[in-house]
Design an enzyme around this catalytic site. Structure first.
Site, PDB file in Angstrom:
ATOM      1  N   ARG A  51     -10.466 -15.795 -10.695  1.00 24.17           N
ATOM      2  CA  ARG A  51      -9.534 -14.874 -11.370  1.00 24.17           C
ATOM      3  C   ARG A  51      -8.125 -15.452 -11.490  1.00 24.17           C
ATOM      4  NH1 ARG A  51     -11.134  -8.956  -9.045  1.00 24.17           N
ATOM      5  NH2 ARG A  51     -13.271  -8.915  -9.823  1.00 24.17           N
ATOM      6  N   ASP A 162      -4.486   4.741 -12.528  1.00 30.50           N
ATOM      7  CA  ASP A 162      -4.946   3.473 -11.950  1.00 30.50           C
ATOM      8  C   ASP A 162      -3.729   2.571 -11.812  1.00 30.50           C
ATOM      9  OD1 ASP A 162      -8.066   2.198 -11.820  1.00 30.50           O
ATOM     10  OD2 ASP A 162      -6.435   0.746 -11.708  1.00 30.50           O
TER      11      ASP A 162
HETATM   12  C1  LIG Z   1     -14.393   0.076  -8.648  1.00 33.87           C
HETATM   13  S1  LIG Z   1     -13.180   0.923  -9.598  1.00 33.87           S
HETATM   14  C2  LIG Z   1     -13.751   2.604  -9.468  1.00 33.87           C
HETATM   15  C3  LIG Z   1     -13.644   3.376 -10.764  1.00 33.87           C
HETATM   16  C4  LIG Z   1     -14.150   4.803 -10.701  1.00 33.87           C
HETATM   17  N1  LIG Z   1     -13.385   5.584  -9.765  1.00 33.87           N
HETATM   18  C5  LIG Z   1     -15.609   4.829 -10.343  1.00 33.87           C
HETATM   19  O1  LIG Z   1     -15.969   5.158  -9.219  1.00 33.87           O
HETATM   20  O2  LIG Z   1     -16.430   4.508 -11.211  1.00 33.87           O
HETATM   21  C6  LIG Z   1     -11.751   0.919  -8.497  1.00 33.87           C
HETATM   22  C7  LIG Z   1     -10.448   1.142  -9.219  1.00 33.87           C
HETATM   23  O3  LIG Z   1      -9.426   1.378  -8.246  1.00 33.87           O
HETATM   24  C8  LIG Z   1      -8.239   0.790  -8.716  1.00 33.87           C
HETATM   25  N2  LIG Z   1      -7.311   0.549  -7.601  1.00 33.87           N
HETATM   26  C9  LIG Z   1      -7.397  -0.372  -6.617  1.00 33.87           C
HETATM   27  N3  LIG Z   1      -6.324  -0.309  -5.819  1.00 33.87           N
HETATM   28  C10 LIG Z   1      -5.535   0.669  -6.304  1.00 33.87           C
HETATM   29  C11 LIG Z   1      -4.277   1.209  -5.915  1.00 33.87           C
HETATM   30  N4  LIG Z   1      -3.592   0.743  -4.863  1.00 33.87           N
HETATM   31  N5  LIG Z   1      -3.757   2.220  -6.644  1.00 33.87           N
HETATM   32  C12 LIG Z   1      -4.426   2.698  -7.705  1.00 33.87           C
HETATM   33  N6  LIG Z   1      -5.607   2.231  -8.140  1.00 33.87           N
HETATM   34  C13 LIG Z   1      -6.158   1.224  -7.437  1.00 33.87           C
HETATM   35  C14 LIG Z   1      -8.703  -0.481  -9.402  1.00 33.87           C
HETATM   36  O4  LIG Z   1      -7.765  -0.975 -10.333  1.00 33.87           O
HETATM   37  C15 LIG Z   1     -10.014  -0.052 -10.040  1.00 33.87           C
HETATM   38  O5  LIG Z   1      -9.864   0.268 -11.400  1.00 33.87           O
END
Ligand SMILES: C[S@@+](CC[C@H](N)C(=O)[O-])C[C@H]1O[C@@H](n2cnc3c(N)ncnc32)[C@H](O)[C@@H]1O
Length: 306
Positions: A51, A162
């Site tokens: 990445r 997000d």
């Molecule tokens: C695996 S995805 C999950 C998406 C959805 N909630 C689902 O379960 O299908 C995790 C998401 O959390 C976000 N994320 C990670 N750390 C974060 C933070 N500190 N604040 C806000 N979002 C965060 C990532 O950018 C990512 O889009």
């Protein structure tokens, strides 16, 4: 592309032609943790290499150490956004963990209808925290639209947030390849999505009726305070805390407790748990938790705005 070389002890991922040193990996680990709470384990070295390798090439930087120095130096602020976007994992789907949407339809909405009869309150507030490319908040919206009979009398708002600006703008655009929406029953696809034609063939776009229920906002769950001015009937924070360490999970969950109404709900991902993390919610089933009534809890002023 990630390239590997054999070291005495292990196979080392390469960035910019050089193996990631322990020092470089540890600097990146600390920076990701500090910025967004994500705890990168040792086996994520090759992920980091692939990445961040792209960012190094884009900036013409020869090593991860130089990239780190740039990021943390006076000119690095804009690149921090790309760095964070590169470090998040965004896997998601429509109807992911369907049991949660069945719960909304069969239990939450009927309970809210009963509340509406008793109190006249027809307001529903839901937060999808860590919404990625939007499949989660759109599935929530679709489920509510159907369960409330397309809801002319209801005041429904969904906050979708997000930290990753790239996925968030895809979420706000609401455009998906047809194969992404195959989990949605055909009749609902017709009702809530427009089908692309010509150069947009093979794509669908969420209809305005459903999109207008959702406010998209960049929120880093680590930042304090959150730019959020309401309390929610439920919070979806699924498949997000799995990347955080225990102290970060504890802080986040007790902050969420202030933003969920008494008897409201918190939904986690199927491999996440509040056990030993937060005692302000009680486990119901299928990673659904119910907010225990909290006497004198300091809540955000419930203005109804988000
Ligand atoms: C695996 S995805 C999950 C998406 C959805 N909630 C689902 O379960 O299908 C995790 C998401 O959390 C976000 N994320 C990670 N750390 C974060 C933070 N500190 N604040 C806000 N979002 C965060 C990532 O950018 C990512 O889009």
């Amino acid at each position: 592309m990630t390239v590997y070389v054999h070291d005495d002890m292990a196979i080392m991922p390469l960035v910019g032609g050089n193996a990631i040193s322990d020092e470089e990996f540890s600097l990146i680990q600390s920076l990701v943790k500090k910025q967004v709470g994500i705890a990168l384990s040792e086996h994520k070295r090759s992920l980091v290499a692939s990445r961040l390798g792209k960012r190094l090439r884009a900036l013409g930087l020869p090593s991860l150490r130089m990239y780190y120095d740039y990021l943390t130096g006076p000119d690095g602020t804009a690149e921090l956004e790309n760095f964070v976007n590169a470090m998040t994992t965004n896997k998601t789907d429509f109807y992911r963990e369907r049991v949660h949407f069945d719960f909304l339809e069969r239990e939450l909405v009927p309970a809210l209808k009963t509340r509406a009869v008793q109190t006249g309150e027809r307001k529903i507030r839901i937060w999808s925290a860590g919404c990625s490319t939007g499949e989660e908040p759109y599935t929530i919206a679709l489920t509510l639209c159907e369960a409330l009979g397309r809801m002319p009398a209801w005041d429904v708002r969904i906050l979708a947030s997000d930290v990753d600006t790239s996925v968030l703008s895809q979420a706000a655009a609401g455009i998906y390849p047809l194969e992404r929406v195959r989990e949605i029953p055909p009749a609902l696809r017709e009702r809530y999505f427009l089908r692309g034609t010509g150069s947009k063939a093979g794509l669908v776009k969420v209809k305005r009726e459903m999109q207008s229920l959702i406010t998209f906002r960049r929120i880093n769950l680590l930042e304090e305070p959150w730019p959020v001015r309401t309390v929610f009937d439920c919070i979806f924070c699924r498949n997000v805390i799995i990347y955080f360490d225990r102290p970060t999970q504890c802080r986040l969950m007790s902050r969420f407790a202030k933003y969920v109404k008494d008897d409201g709900y918190l939904f986690l991902g199927h491999s996440e748990s509040l056990h030993g993390v937060c005692d302000q919610f009680t486990f119901l089933r299928n990673t659904i938790y119910r907010r225990l009534p909290a006497h004198n809890a300091a809540r955000p002023a419930a203005e109804g705005r988000m």
